[in-house]
Motif scaffolding. Sequence first.
Motif, PDB file in Angstrom:
ATOM      1  N   ASN A 121     -12.058  68.056 -52.102  1.00  0.00           N
ATOM      2  CA  ASN A 121     -14.149  67.212 -51.938  1.00  0.00           C
ATOM      3  C   ASN A 121     -14.359  67.179 -50.384  1.00  0.00           C
ATOM      4  OD1 ASN A 121     -15.497  66.837 -54.705  1.00  0.00           O
ATOM      5  ND2 ASN A 121     -13.206  66.551 -54.983  1.00  0.00           N
ATOM      6  N   TRP A 122     -13.354  66.471 -49.734  1.00  0.00           N
ATOM      7  CA  TRP A 122     -13.362  65.872 -48.285  1.00  0.00           C
ATOM      8  C   TRP A 122     -13.543  67.163 -47.207  1.00  0.00           C
ATOM      9  CZ3 TRP A 122     -15.797  62.669 -45.909  1.00  0.00           C
ATOM     10  CH2 TRP A 122     -16.418  60.563 -46.579  1.00  0.00           C
ATOM     11  N   VAL A 123     -12.737  68.170 -47.753  1.00  0.00           N
ATOM     12  CA  VAL A 123     -13.181  69.457 -47.513  1.00  0.00           C
ATOM     13  C   VAL A 123     -14.659  69.744 -47.142  1.00  0.00           C
ATOM     14  CG1 VAL A 123     -11.908  72.265 -46.663  1.00  0.00           C
ATOM     15  CG2 VAL A 123     -10.162  70.172 -46.917  1.00  0.00           C
ATOM     16  N   TYR A 124     -14.694  70.061 -48.248  1.00  0.00           N
ATOM     17  CA  TYR A 124     -16.067  70.120 -48.185  1.00  0.00           C
ATOM     18  C   TYR A 124     -17.370  69.395 -48.014  1.00  0.00           C
ATOM     19  CZ  TYR A 124     -14.672  74.873 -49.992  1.00  0.00           C
ATOM     20  OH  TYR A 124     -14.040  76.213 -50.104  1.00  0.00           O
ATOM     21  N   ARG A 125     -17.040  68.171 -48.506  1.00  0.00           N
ATOM     22  CA  ARG A 125     -18.166  67.323 -47.119  1.00  0.00           C
ATOM     23  C   ARG A 125     -18.065  67.516 -46.557  1.00  0.00           C
ATOM     24  NH1 ARG A 125     -14.955  63.324 -50.664  1.00  0.00           N
ATOM     25  NH2 ARG A 125     -16.605  63.006 -52.522  1.00  0.00           N
ATOM     26  N   ILE A 126     -16.845  67.884 -45.410  1.00  0.00           N
ATOM     27  CA  ILE A 126     -16.360  67.989 -43.579  1.00  0.00           C
ATOM     28  C   ILE A 126     -17.439  69.357 -43.490  1.00  0.00           C
ATOM     29  CG2 ILE A 126     -15.037  68.718 -41.920  1.00  0.00           C
ATOM     30  CD1 ILE A 126     -13.367  66.564 -43.741  1.00  0.00           C
ATOM     31  N   LYS A 127     -17.187  70.166 -44.197  1.00  0.00           N
ATOM     32  CA  LYS A 127     -18.394  71.535 -43.581  1.00  0.00           C
ATOM     33  C   LYS A 127     -19.859  71.586 -44.295  1.00  0.00           C
ATOM     34  CE  LYS A 127     -15.586  75.166 -45.583  1.00  0.00           C
ATOM     35  NZ  LYS A 127     -14.543  76.228 -47.117  1.00  0.00           N
ATOM     36  N   GLY A 128     -20.296  70.739 -45.167  1.00  0.00           N
ATOM     37  CA  GLY A 128     -20.732  69.578 -45.679  1.00  0.00           C
ATOM     38  C   GLY A 128     -21.891  71.033 -46.221  1.00  0.00           C
TER      39      GLY A 128
END
Length: 174
Positions: free
Chosen positions: A66-73
Motif C-alpha cells: 500500500n505504501w509503494v502505491y501511495r509513494i507512486k501516487g
Amino acid sequence: MLKDLKGEANMSLIVGMLYSAVKENCQRLKLISDGMSQEEVDYKGLNNIFNSTAQLIRHLMYVDLNWVYRIKGEPLPQSLQEKYGPMIDENNRIPIIDGVSWSTLISQYNGVMEMLKDACAHLTDADLDRVVTFGHDNEKQATIRWGLWHIADHSRYHQAQINQLRRWFNEEKA
C-alpha cells in the motif's frame, strides 16, 4: 561488520537512508524466520490465539505494498488487493493465512521490496514532504518520509512477535 545507513547509488541522500533502514529490516526478517517448517510458519502461539508468522509476513507485505502505491501516487490495483489483502478481516483482525510456505511468503515479500526500491529510485528528497492518506479507511495523513520510516518500524514491531512465536514453538516442541 560495519553497520551504516547508506542509500542506494540511484537514490537521493535522505530517500536512500530511509530505504536503507527498510532494506536492513527486510534482511533481518528473513534472517529471524529462516528455516521455519510449515508447522512453525502456521503456528499461532500459546492456546492458538495469536497471529502466525505467515499472517504477520503477509500483513507486512500488504501494508508495504500500500505504501509503494501511495509513494507512486497511484491506487493499489484490485489484482494486488485480492492477491495480498485485505488489511484486516470482518472482525478487525489480520486475515488467517494457512499452508503458504515460508519460501513463497519471502519470495512475494522480496517482490514488494523490489517495487519499493523502484518507487524510491524515482523520489527526490523534496518528494518526502508530500502528504498522503493512509489507514484502514484513509482517515489519517502522513508524509512520504514518515511512510518510509513506518515501513521499517512496523517490520521491527512484528519481528518481535515472530521471535516470541519461535520461542514458544521451540518450547512446546522441546
